[in-house]
Scaffold this motif. Sequence first.
Motif, short mmCIF file in Angstrom:
data_model
loop_
_atom_site.label_atom_id
_atom_site.label_comp_id
_atom_site.label_asym_id
_atom_site.label_seq_id
_atom_site.Cartn_x
_atom_site.Cartn_y
_atom_site.Cartn_z
N SER A 82 2.72 2.62 8.13
CA SER A 82 2.30 1.79 7.11
C SER A 82 1.59 0.54 6.81
CB SER A 82 3.94 1.85 6.41
OG SER A 82 4.79 0.45 6.98
N PHE A 86 -2.00 0.25 5.24
CA PHE A 86 -2.54 -1.57 4.66
C PHE A 86 -3.44 -1.95 4.51
CE2 PHE A 86 -1.19 -5.37 2.60
CZ PHE A 86 -1.03 -4.99 1.22
N ASN A 89 -6.04 -0.13 3.63
CA ASN A 89 -6.72 0.11 3.06
C ASN A 89 -7.19 -1.36 1.83
OD1 ASN A 89 -4.49 -1.56 -0.43
ND2 ASN A 89 -6.17 0.32 -0.73
N ILE A 90 -6.47 -2.61 2.21
CA ILE A 90 -7.40 -3.66 1.63
C ILE A 90 -8.48 -4.51 2.39
CG2 ILE A 90 -4.69 -4.82 0.78
CD1 ILE A 90 -4.71 -6.24 3.04
N SER A 167 -9.76 3.66 0.54
CA SER A 167 -9.18 2.48 0.04
C SER A 167 -8.02 3.29 -0.47
CB SER A 167 -9.82 1.28 0.07
OG SER A 167 -10.62 1.94 -1.62
N PHE A 171 -3.86 3.43 0.71
CA PHE A 171 -2.67 3.52 0.24
C PHE A 171 -1.99 4.33 -0.98
CE2 PHE A 171 -0.87 1.27 -4.14
CZ PHE A 171 -0.92 0.10 -3.61
N TYR A 174 0.24 4.94 2.05
CA TYR A 174 0.90 3.72 2.53
C TYR A 174 2.45 3.63 1.38
CZ TYR A 174 2.82 -1.47 1.59
OH TYR A 174 4.05 -2.44 0.76
N SER A 194 5.95 -4.05 9.34
CA SER A 194 4.43 -3.75 8.72
C SER A 194 3.32 -4.68 9.07
CB SER A 194 5.01 -3.06 7.38
OG SER A 194 5.42 -3.51 6.32
N THR A 198 0.07 -5.01 10.20
CA THR A 198 -0.98 -4.96 9.06
C THR A 198 -2.47 -6.79 10.22
OG1 THR A 198 -0.24 -4.64 7.22
CG2 THR A 198 -1.69 -5.86 6.83
N HIS A 232 0.47 -10.98 -1.86
CA HIS A 232 1.10 -10.40 -0.70
C HIS A 232 3.16 -10.34 -1.21
CE1 HIS A 232 0.71 -7.40 2.41
NE2 HIS A 232 2.08 -8.43 3.43
N GLN A 236 3.46 -7.11 -3.26
CA GLN A 236 4.08 -6.00 -2.07
C GLN A 236 5.43 -6.23 -2.29
OE1 GLN A 236 2.24 -3.92 -1.34
NE2 GLN A 236 0.29 -4.62 -2.77
#
Length: 301
Positions: A82, A86, A89-90, A167, A171, A174, A194, A198, A232, A236
């Motif tokens: 995860s 992530f 993704n970002i 991305s 996600f 994730y 996680s 990241t 975040h 998140q």
Amino acid sequence: MLPEHAARRAIVTLALAILFLSFTPILFRWSELGPTASAFYRAFLTIPVFWIWAALERRRSIETELARVPFRRSDAWLMIFSGAVFAANISAYAWAVHLTSVANASLLSNLAPIFVSLASFLLFGERVSLGFVAAMVAAIVGVTILVGDKLGVSQGEILGDGLGAFSSFAFAGYLIAIGRLRWRHRSSTVMAASVVVTALALLALALATGESLLPRTILGWLDLLALALVSHALGQGLLAVALAHVSATFSAVSLLTLPVTAALYGWLFFSEPLTLNQAIGAPIVLASILAARLATMPSRR
């Protein structure tokens, strides 16, 4: 099946998560650092927050079934996965914004509901109603209309478009991983583990691309702190809490409101005029998300 009050609380939590996440593009645009370095600080500065949260929850020692669930090796690998997806993704989205149009990046990075639905069905046999599928398709159509007047494809944008789609795929991974972990562990435990993965992955990417890691001014540091705490830690973090009670598929559809807020914030903060497409697409997206929510609610006789 969740009690009605618990379901309402989960929806409110998800809505708050989306609200805090909606500030992400603004804070990224204001950052004095490159996209990957900004994303690194977004994760790195929240490590103490999530670790303190996890420590406080452990000290409370609430005797619940969730607290007594044993920690498996598969859980550790899922937490690592995860954190890694992530980071992918970002970082991919941040670079997509620089390599293609913002409209293309916004559209392609919001295809996660499709990937989440397919993966949930193929991997776990989860099914959704036809009404939910129709609402999901309508929401994606709404996003397409929202950015349709700004879409463009050129040979130089192919890489950026590919990163935008990637991305979205990352996600989706994730959301599924966090959703599965939240069935067995607290949000604080999941996020505390996680976020370290990241941050480490993004630091490696920032160093590999040669981006500066030091903002020039105090305002630059304040922007990074806001990116970490608002986007975040709150965004998140609350999303992880909501995923204990709301499906990853519905969460992904709900996150399609982010292109709507991006258009609104662009008008408020950067004097970007609202277009006819945005006026048509935004209500379609919002109405479709409401329809998706109604489709997931149990029918009453």
